[in-house]
Write a protein that holds these residues in place. Structure first.
Motif, short mmCIF file in Angstrom:
data_model
loop_
_atom_site.label_atom_id
_atom_site.label_comp_id
_atom_site.label_asym_id
_atom_site.label_seq_id
_atom_site.Cartn_x
_atom_site.Cartn_y
_atom_site.Cartn_z
N ARG A 7 0.85 -1.21 0.00
CA ARG A 7 0.00 0.00 0.00
C ARG A 7 0.87 1.25 0.00
NH1 ARG A 7 -1.53 3.56 3.83
NH2 ARG A 7 -0.50 2.40 5.47
N SER A 47 -4.84 9.18 12.45
CA SER A 47 -4.03 8.45 11.47
C SER A 47 -4.11 6.96 11.77
CB SER A 47 -2.57 8.94 11.57
OG SER A 47 -1.71 8.04 10.93
N SER A 65 -1.86 13.90 -2.10
CA SER A 65 -2.80 15.00 -2.30
C SER A 65 -2.15 16.21 -3.00
CB SER A 65 -3.32 15.46 -0.93
OG SER A 65 -2.23 15.71 -0.05
N ASN A 90 3.24 11.37 11.78
CA ASN A 90 2.94 12.44 10.81
C ASN A 90 3.17 13.83 11.43
OD1 ASN A 90 2.07 10.21 9.42
ND2 ASN A 90 -0.10 10.78 9.34
N ASN A 113 -3.10 4.28 10.40
CA ASN A 113 -2.01 3.34 10.10
C ASN A 113 -0.73 3.57 10.91
OD1 ASN A 113 -3.38 1.99 7.83
ND2 ASN A 113 -3.23 4.00 6.87
N ASN A 129 10.07 13.75 4.98
CA ASN A 129 9.31 12.51 5.17
C ASN A 129 10.16 11.28 4.79
OD1 ASN A 129 7.65 10.56 3.16
ND2 ASN A 129 6.39 10.96 4.96
N ALA A 185 9.02 16.33 1.01
CA ALA A 185 9.30 14.93 0.65
C ALA A 185 10.60 14.46 1.30
CB ALA A 185 9.38 14.79 -0.87
N GLN A 191 1.46 3.69 -3.28
CA GLN A 191 1.04 5.10 -3.19
C GLN A 191 2.21 6.03 -3.46
OE1 GLN A 191 -0.74 6.29 0.51
NE2 GLN A 191 -2.40 4.82 0.31
N LYS A 208 7.46 3.17 9.44
CA LYS A 208 7.56 4.61 9.72
C LYS A 208 8.42 4.77 10.97
CE LYS A 208 3.64 7.16 9.23
NZ LYS A 208 2.18 7.49 9.10
N LYS A 227 -4.37 5.32 -3.76
CA LYS A 227 -4.19 6.76 -3.63
C LYS A 227 -2.83 7.21 -4.17
CE LYS A 227 -6.94 7.30 0.61
NZ LYS A 227 -7.31 5.96 1.06
N GLY A 254 0.19 13.85 5.97
CA GLY A 254 -0.91 12.99 6.37
C GLY A 254 -1.74 13.59 7.49
N1 BYC Z 1 -2.23 12.34 0.25
O1 BYC Z 1 -2.95 6.51 8.54
P1 BYC Z 1 -2.27 7.49 7.64
C1 BYC Z 1 7.53 13.41 -4.38
C2 BYC Z 1 -3.81 8.52 3.26
S1 BYC Z 1 6.33 12.17 -4.25
C3 BYC Z 1 -2.96 11.26 -0.06
O2 BYC Z 1 -1.48 8.56 8.29
P2 BYC Z 1 0.15 6.27 6.57
C4 BYC Z 1 7.56 14.25 -5.58
C5 BYC Z 1 -3.01 7.31 3.69
O3 BYC Z 1 -2.34 6.74 2.60
C6 BYC Z 1 6.54 11.58 -2.61
N2 BYC Z 1 -3.29 10.29 0.84
O4 BYC Z 1 -1.39 6.66 6.58
C7 BYC Z 1 7.15 13.76 -6.80
C8 BYC Z 1 -4.07 6.45 4.29
O5 BYC Z 1 -4.86 5.87 3.26
P3 BYC Z 1 -5.22 4.28 3.14
C9 BYC Z 1 5.28 11.18 -1.94
C10 BYC Z 1 -2.83 10.45 2.08
O6 BYC Z 1 0.42 5.46 5.37
C11 BYC Z 1 7.11 14.62 -7.91
C12 BYC Z 1 -4.98 7.47 4.97
O7 BYC Z 1 -4.76 8.70 4.29
N3 BYC Z 1 5.67 10.67 -0.66
O8 BYC Z 1 8.28 13.56 -3.50
O9 BYC Z 1 0.56 5.73 7.89
C13 BYC Z 1 7.50 15.95 -7.80
C14 BYC Z 1 -4.68 7.64 6.44
O10 BYC Z 1 -3.34 8.17 6.68
C15 BYC Z 1 -2.06 11.55 2.47
C16 BYC Z 1 5.23 9.50 -0.15
O11 BYC Z 1 4.44 8.81 -0.73
C17 BYC Z 1 -1.77 12.52 1.51
N4 BYC Z 1 -1.05 13.62 1.77
O12 BYC Z 1 0.91 7.69 6.41
C18 BYC Z 1 7.94 16.43 -6.58
C19 BYC Z 1 5.81 9.11 1.19
N5 BYC Z 1 -1.78 11.44 3.78
O13 BYC Z 1 -4.16 3.70 2.29
C20 BYC Z 1 7.98 15.58 -5.46
C21 BYC Z 1 5.54 7.71 1.63
C22 BYC Z 1 -2.36 10.30 4.19
O14 BYC Z 1 -5.20 3.73 4.52
N6 BYC Z 1 4.33 7.59 2.39
N7 BYC Z 1 -3.00 9.72 3.19
O15 BYC Z 1 -6.54 4.24 2.46
C23 BYC Z 1 4.23 7.89 3.71
O16 BYC Z 1 5.18 8.30 4.35
C24 BYC Z 1 2.91 7.61 4.39
O17 BYC Z 1 2.18 6.72 3.59
C25 BYC Z 1 2.09 8.92 4.67
C26 BYC Z 1 0.71 8.49 5.26
C27 BYC Z 1 2.79 9.78 5.68
C28 BYC Z 1 1.81 9.69 3.39
#
Ligand code: BYC
Length: 312
Positions: A40, A209, A113, A225, A211, A139, A136, A44, A221, A110, A203
């Protein structure tokens, strides 16, 4: 003869690996819920990199000089590369790349955002580099220590490239700030539009949150957040001062006791709306991605046919 381990023993072994801060690798046994969470998050993340090419990609043909065009082209190509490493990392968990793309374009998975906001001026390119890539990095640097090996290793290279992206954004904005009043106004306007959405990238707040607790326990993680959001605010304020811009938050001020900046309330209803598909550019972003997928069908067919022929 090696004894077959029971599920309980395998689980214990997995927990032991985590407790020693060692990586979980594709060959290792892992709980199904861990695999699902990892797929997941990685999916994403990959989708965000790929969709994230669009807001800046729009400016490649309109960049104001050959130098800016070359830089922007390289940056957008880097984002494509990040998406590809991440899809490969998801494949090590048994995910199928075509299936992940189907889930993205049908709205079942997803992406961040932040990529649902428009880029009406060239200052947006600079602000995406500075603020969006800055968020980014904040994070993703801890994700270099994430428990899943292929994800953590991919993140090291991604973070190095993101650092270059952030610097180029800041340098672009510095140049505009040394220009005319109209250019300075353009930068401030872009900062006003991107500041709050960049805070939402981290997030929902910790108490909303679902997750975070499990992902922290699994060491996917390393920070919550809210912790990362605060780190980002603290890092960005001095940079804004150096640039000569302000953030659109009257409540932003240094708190000597906490040794951090206090900031105003975030409109979480906006994040919910954008995540659920109702942001300013969601429909356009997905329509473009769907068209690219359809336009590329013949390439995938040809590559498959070629691979089959070679195998035969
Ligand atoms: N937007 O329990 P939570 C880049 C969702 S691209 C959309 O806190 P989690 C770049 C979340 O997924 C870099 N959805 O979840 C590229 C969860 O949904 P589901 C992007 C969001 O996973 C081009 C629900 O809300 N970075 O740098 O523990 C040009 C509940 O949230 C958002 C990453 O992908 C959001 N903002 O924590 C320039 C980082 N926030 O799946 C630059 C990797 C939350 O349960 N990901 N949701 O339905 C992470 O670090 C984590 O997945 C998050 C969310 C902190 C985003």
């Amino acid at each position: 003869m090696t004894a077959v381990m029971t599920e309980a023993e395998l689980e214990k072994d997995f927990e032991h690996t985590l407790s020693r801060d060692q990586r979980i690798e594709p060959r290792d046994w892992l709980p199904e819920a861990y695999r699902k969470t990892m797929v997941r998050q990685i999916a994403q993340h990959a989708h965000s990199e790929i969709i994230g090419m669009q807001p800046e990609g729009k400016w490649i043909t309109m960049a104001p000089s050959l130098r800016r065009k070359a830089i922007l082209l390289a940056k957008v190509q880097d984002e494509a590369g990040h998406g590809l490493y991440l899809y490969s990392a998801a494949e090590t968990l048994g995910a199928d790349r075509a299936d992940l793309t189907d889930k993205l374009i049908s709205g079942r998975q997803k992406y961040s955002s932040i990529f649902n906001y428009p880029t009406p001026t060239f200052a947006d390119v600079g602000v995406i580099g500075w603020l969006v890539d800055g968020a980014a990095i904040c994070n993703q640097v801890p994700l270099c220590r994430s428990s899943y090996g292929p994800y953590a290793r991919g993140m090291i290279r991604i973070c190095k490239e993101e650092s270059f992206h952030q610097r180029q954004g800041f340098e672009l904005l510095m140049t505009m700030m040394r220009g005319t009043q109209a250019q300075r106004d353009m930068v401030q306007d872009a900062v006003n539009r991107w500041w709050w959405p960049s805070l939402m990238m981290f997030g929902p707040p910790d108490d909303d949150s679902p997750n975070t607790a499990q992902s922290m326990a699994w060491k996917i993680k390393r920070h919550t957040n809210d912790e990362l959001r605060q780190r980002y605010v603290d890092m960005s304020v001095p940079q804004a001062e150096a640039l000569g811009v302000t953030f659109p938050d009257p409540e932003l001020k240094w708190n000597a006791e906490r040794e951090s900046y206090d900031f105003g309330p975030i409109d979480w209803s906006e994040l919910k709306r954008v995540i659920s598909g109702d942001g300013p550019c969601n429909a356009e972003r997905i329509a473009n991605r769907r068209k690219a997928q359809e336009d590329g069908a013949w390439v995938r067919e040809a590559a498959t046919a070629h691979a089959k022929k070679k195998e035969a």
